[in-house]
Design a protein around this motif. Sequence first.
Motif, PDB file in Angstrom:
ATOM      1  N   TYR A  22       0.840  -1.196   0.000  1.00  0.00           N
ATOM      2  CA  TYR A  22       0.000   0.000   0.000  1.00  0.00           C
ATOM      3  C   TYR A  22       0.874   1.245   0.000  1.00  0.00           C
ATOM      4  CZ  TYR A  22      -3.943  -2.969   1.124  1.00  0.00           C
ATOM      5  OH  TYR A  22      -4.911  -3.929   1.090  1.00  0.00           O
ATOM      6  N   ILE A  23       0.507   2.180  -0.839  1.00  0.00           N
ATOM      7  CA  ILE A  23       1.239   3.435  -0.923  1.00  0.00           C
ATOM      8  C   ILE A  23       0.258   4.561  -0.622  1.00  0.00           C
ATOM      9  CG2 ILE A  23       2.591   4.983  -2.393  1.00  0.00           C
ATOM     10  CD1 ILE A  23       3.294   2.453  -4.069  1.00  0.00           C
ATOM     11  N   LEU A  24       0.444   5.213   0.504  1.00  0.00           N
ATOM     12  CA  LEU A  24      -0.413   6.334   0.891  1.00  0.00           C
ATOM     13  C   LEU A  24       0.271   7.627   0.479  1.00  0.00           C
ATOM     14  CD1 LEU A  24      -1.432   5.106   4.456  1.00  0.00           C
ATOM     15  CD2 LEU A  24      -2.696   4.846   2.326  1.00  0.00           C
ATOM     16  N   PRO A  25      -0.396   8.454  -0.332  1.00  0.00           N
ATOM     17  CA  PRO A  25       0.238   9.664  -0.841  1.00  0.00           C
ATOM     18  C   PRO A  25       0.497  10.725   0.220  1.00  0.00           C
ATOM     19  CG  PRO A  25      -2.065   9.620  -1.473  1.00  0.00           C
ATOM     20  CD  PRO A  25      -1.762   8.307  -0.817  1.00  0.00           C
ATOM     21  N   VAL A  33      -7.913   5.153   6.250  1.00  0.00           N
ATOM     22  CA  VAL A  33      -7.704   3.714   6.072  1.00  0.00           C
ATOM     23  C   VAL A  33      -8.021   2.974   7.364  1.00  0.00           C
ATOM     24  CG1 VAL A  33      -5.950   1.950   5.625  1.00  0.00           C
ATOM     25  CG2 VAL A  33      -6.012   4.040   4.239  1.00  0.00           C
ATOM     26  N   LYS A  34      -7.572   3.523   8.491  1.00  0.00           N
ATOM     27  CA  LYS A  34      -7.831   2.900   9.790  1.00  0.00           C
ATOM     28  C   LYS A  34      -9.335   2.777  10.046  1.00  0.00           C
ATOM     29  CE  LYS A  34      -6.975   3.370  14.693  1.00  0.00           C
ATOM     30  NZ  LYS A  34      -6.388   4.161  15.759  1.00  0.00           N
ATOM     31  N   GLN A  35     -10.074   3.858   9.799  1.00  0.00           N
ATOM     32  CA  GLN A  35     -11.526   3.832  10.030  1.00  0.00           C
ATOM     33  C   GLN A  35     -12.206   2.798   9.138  1.00  0.00           C
ATOM     34  OE1 GLN A  35     -13.463   5.595  12.365  1.00  0.00           O
ATOM     35  NE2 GLN A  35     -14.885   4.026  11.673  1.00  0.00           N
ATOM     36  N   ARG A  36     -11.810   2.753   7.881  1.00  0.00           N
ATOM     37  CA  ARG A  36     -12.405   1.803   6.934  1.00  0.00           C
ATOM     38  C   ARG A  36     -12.133   0.360   7.366  1.00  0.00           C
ATOM     39  NH1 ARG A  36     -14.492   2.126   1.901  1.00  0.00           N
ATOM     40  NH2 ARG A  36     -14.258   0.302   0.575  1.00  0.00           N
ATOM     41  N   MET A  37     -10.910   0.061   7.751  1.00  0.00           N
ATOM     42  CA  MET A  37     -10.555  -1.299   8.162  1.00  0.00           C
ATOM     43  C   MET A  37     -11.263  -1.694   9.457  1.00  0.00           C
ATOM     44  SD  MET A  37      -8.724  -2.706   5.888  1.00  0.00           S
ATOM     45  CE  MET A  37      -9.534  -1.778   4.605  1.00  0.00           C
ATOM     46  N   GLU A  38     -11.383  -0.749  10.398  1.00  0.00           N
ATOM     47  CA  GLU A  38     -12.102  -1.054  11.631  1.00  0.00           C
ATOM     48  C   GLU A  38     -13.576  -1.370  11.343  1.00  0.00           C
ATOM     49  OE1 GLU A  38     -11.369   2.278  14.215  1.00  0.00           O
ATOM     50  OE2 GLU A  38      -9.413   1.498  14.823  1.00  0.00           O
ATOM     51  N   ASP A  39     -14.185  -0.614  10.445  1.00  0.00           N
ATOM     52  CA  ASP A  39     -15.573  -0.884  10.066  1.00  0.00           C
ATOM     53  C   ASP A  39     -15.710  -2.272   9.454  1.00  0.00           C
ATOM     54  OD1 ASP A  39     -16.412   1.610  10.949  1.00  0.00           O
ATOM     55  OD2 ASP A  39     -16.417   2.507   8.950  1.00  0.00           O
ATOM     56  N   ILE A  40     -14.818  -2.608   8.574  1.00  0.00           N
ATOM     57  CA  ILE A  40     -14.872  -3.920   7.921  1.00  0.00           C
ATOM     58  C   ILE A  40     -14.700  -5.037   8.947  1.00  0.00           C
ATOM     59  CG2 ILE A  40     -13.645  -5.448   6.311  1.00  0.00           C
ATOM     60  CD1 ILE A  40     -13.129  -2.869   4.614  1.00  0.00           C
ATOM     61  N   GLN A  44     -19.318  -3.982   9.548  1.00  0.00           N
ATOM     62  CA  GLN A  44     -20.173  -2.836   9.239  1.00  0.00           C
ATOM     63  C   GLN A  44     -19.812  -2.338   7.850  1.00  0.00           C
ATOM     64  OE1 GLN A  44     -19.166  -0.016  12.234  1.00  0.00           O
ATOM     65  NE2 GLN A  44     -20.145  -1.143  13.888  1.00  0.00           N
ATOM     66  N   ASN A  45     -20.734  -1.606   7.249  1.00  0.00           N
ATOM     67  CA  ASN A  45     -20.405  -0.978   5.979  1.00  0.00           C
ATOM     68  C   ASN A  45     -19.281   0.035   6.209  1.00  0.00           C
ATOM     69  OD1 ASN A  45     -22.333  -2.357   4.523  1.00  0.00           O
ATOM     70  ND2 ASN A  45     -23.898  -0.811   4.888  1.00  0.00           N
ATOM     71  N   PRO A  46     -18.290   0.049   5.340  1.00  0.00           N
ATOM     72  CA  PRO A  46     -17.163   0.964   5.522  1.00  0.00           C
ATOM     73  C   PRO A  46     -17.588   2.433   5.471  1.00  0.00           C
ATOM     74  CG  PRO A  46     -16.638  -0.715   3.898  1.00  0.00           C
ATOM     75  CD  PRO A  46     -18.091  -0.837   4.195  1.00  0.00           C
TER      76      PRO A  46
END
Length: 54
Positions: A22-25, A33-40, A44-46
């Motif tokens: 993963y390359i974060l600009p 990214v952290k919030q999305r992964m925690e939701d998954i 829960q829906n991201p």
Amino acid sequence: MKNVLLEEFSPICRARHLSRFYILPDPAYKQSVKQRMEDILNQQNPTFVVPSTI
């Protein structure tokens, strides 16, 4: 000497050279990214979080 050369590369080239998947600009994307992964992981829906630098 090798690390000095890496500093000259763009962030994308440096990440590629270090075999990063993963390359974060920008560091601001880490929270998104952290919030999305925690939701998954919580089944829960991201949530889409807009980084503060945009």
